[in-house]
Design a protein around this motif. Structure first.
Motif, short mmCIF file in Angstrom:
data_model
loop_
_atom_site.label_atom_id
_atom_site.label_comp_id
_atom_site.label_asym_id
_atom_site.label_seq_id
_atom_site.Cartn_x
_atom_site.Cartn_y
_atom_site.Cartn_z
N GLU A 230 0.81 -1.15 0.01
CA GLU A 230 -0.07 -0.04 0.02
C GLU A 230 0.98 1.44 0.15
OE1 GLU A 230 -2.87 0.00 2.94
OE2 GLU A 230 -3.55 -2.04 2.61
N ALA A 231 2.00 1.35 0.88
CA ALA A 231 2.86 2.31 0.80
C ALA A 231 3.28 2.82 -0.27
CB ALA A 231 3.94 2.18 2.04
N ILE A 232 4.13 1.77 -1.22
CA ILE A 232 4.88 2.09 -2.41
C ILE A 232 3.80 2.85 -3.20
CG2 ILE A 232 5.70 0.85 -4.36
CD1 ILE A 232 6.64 -1.20 -2.70
N PRO A 233 2.63 2.64 -3.82
CA PRO A 233 1.92 3.32 -4.72
C PRO A 233 1.41 4.69 -4.16
CG PRO A 233 0.76 1.47 -4.16
CD PRO A 233 1.96 0.87 -3.47
N ASP A 234 1.34 4.73 -2.74
CA ASP A 234 0.97 5.95 -2.17
C ASP A 234 2.22 6.89 -2.38
OD1 ASP A 234 -1.48 5.25 -1.38
OD2 ASP A 234 -0.96 4.69 0.67
#
Length: 413
Positions: A230-234
């Motif tokens: 979730e953190a990578i695309p955000d």
């Protein structure tokens, strides 16, 4: 700032703009230009405060990074090939301790036989070491991934590898938008470590953990990688808003809409793959490409969403799992579990062998025409292989295969 520069220099200048406080340096081709440029920036005072340490080995480099990160410093290093293997013990310790170290891996083949050219054998060998692995498509993305890597590492307290193809990218000169210091400062906050060693409050880290808790500790490492999905695309979306460029993220689909055949690949070969896709599309062939940026954690759902509607998938591998075949393709098959389609693994470009448009055209045409096997080796010289296999069958003392093949290559010229 847009300028004509070498990939390694762009990465070094971008890393410097992230304000690392400790850099551990041990040169090994093809990452040497990165740490050399960082040393110049530290010596000139352009990067300060920063402690630049010339260590005696790659093992020492990662050990120093572990100590510096545990003491609360933003920490960076770079390596390649045999150097990555030499630091393996410390590599697992860095991830097991949850230390947000960022490391550039200038991808290079591992021996024996000795080979200094590009493939993904080195980083793929450490796919289960607990490090996040991000693969750059080009030098612009190689530079852009580093501020994102520091941001990701420090948000999750996990180490991150940024993988860029050795020589193909590290030594290539092109126009690159090197981030300005003010931009990076706005994007990447000053480092606030989650855990810090304090001499006034001494504790042990990396202590012995027995069977009663080891599974739970390892599960937490897995859980943090799942958080990274979730953190990578955000973080990539925030980077796009701040810098105006689409870099990073989990995957990059290219012309996959209504594609009957989709080619999956990592790294710089995607540029050539997409060129061939364009040419085949112009001829009416329904083909697309899927670039995977985040190999660890592997984006199972995102890959399934893109590939699920295709009739066949070709995974182009830059490393070989000896005795099995593909590495990336094993993960792709997991993503597509329960979906019936034709899957093909193609090992290509080992040891820096060129992957040409001509070869890819033939390969993709065979895939579309149903003539491709489940495991193929692009441009394999079967004559050389069969000659050596015959020697091995005739004599127990047939000699070292690599040297025999080199002699055969020489006699064929």
């Amino acid at each position: 700032m847009l300028k004509q520069t070498e990939g390694s220099r762009a990465v070094a200048e971008t890393v410097a703009s992230c304000r690392p406080e400790v850099i551990a340096a041990y040169p090994i081709s093809p990452q040497t230009h990165i740490v050399e440029q960082l040393s110049r920036l530290v010596k000139s005072g352009a990067l300060k405060p920063c402690e630049y340490v010339n260590v005696e080995s790659e093992y020492a480099a990662m050990s120093l990074c572990i100590g510096a990160s545990a003491a609360g410093a933003r920490t960076y290093t770079a390596t390649a090939s045999q150097g990555l293997l030499y630091m393996v013990e410390a590599l697992y310790n860095a991830s097991g301790l949850g230390l947000p170290i960022v490391m550039t891996v200038a991808n290079r083949a591992i021996g024996a036989p000795i080979n200094i050219w590009n493939d993904h054998s080195d980083s793929m060998s450490q796919r289960d070491s607990g490090w996040i692995q991000l693969y750059a498509r080009d030098n612009q993305e190689a530079a852009d991934l580093h501020p994102q890597a520091f941001r990701l590492a420090e948000e999750l307290s996990l180490p991150v590898m940024v993988c860029m193809d050795g020589f193909v990218l590290t030594h290539a000169w092109e126009r690159i938008e090197v981030p300005e210091q003010a931009q990076v400062d706005a994007f990447l906050a000053p480092y606030e470590p989650r855990q810090v060693l304090d001499p006034d409050e001494p504790v042990s880290i990396g202590a012995m953990v027995g069977p009663e808790a080891f599974t739970e500790v390892r599960y937490l490492a897995h859980a943090k990688q799942m958080q990274a999905l979730e953190a990578i695309p955000d973080i990539a979306r925030e980077f796009r808003r701040a810098f105006g460029r689409d870099s990073g993220g989990l995957i990059h689909p290219y012309r996959c809409e209504r594609a009957g055949t989709i080619v999956v690949a990592l790294g710089s070969v995607l540029g050539t793959v997409c060129d061939v896709v364009d040419e085949m599309r112009a001829d009416g062939v329904r083909i697309g490409a899927l670039g995977i940026t985040s190999f660890r954690p592997f984006p199972l759902e995102a890959v399934r969403t893109v590939l699920g509607g295709a009739r066949r998938v070709v995974v182009l591998e830059r490393a070989l799992a000896v005795g099995v075949g593909g590495i990336v393709s094993q993960n792709v098959r997991t993503a597509l579990s329960g979906i019936r389609l034709d899957g093909h693994t193609v090992v290509a470009g080992l040891g820096g062998r060129p992957i040409t448009k001509e070869s890819l055209h033939r390969l993709f045409a065979d895939a579309v025409g149903g003539r491709l096997g489940h495991l193929e080796f692009l441009d394999l010289d079967t004559g050389l292989v069969e000659r050596e296999l015959a020697r091995m069958a005739q004599s127990r003392r047939s000699g070292p295969s690599a040297e025999n093949i080199l002699r055969d290559v020489g006699s064929n010229r």
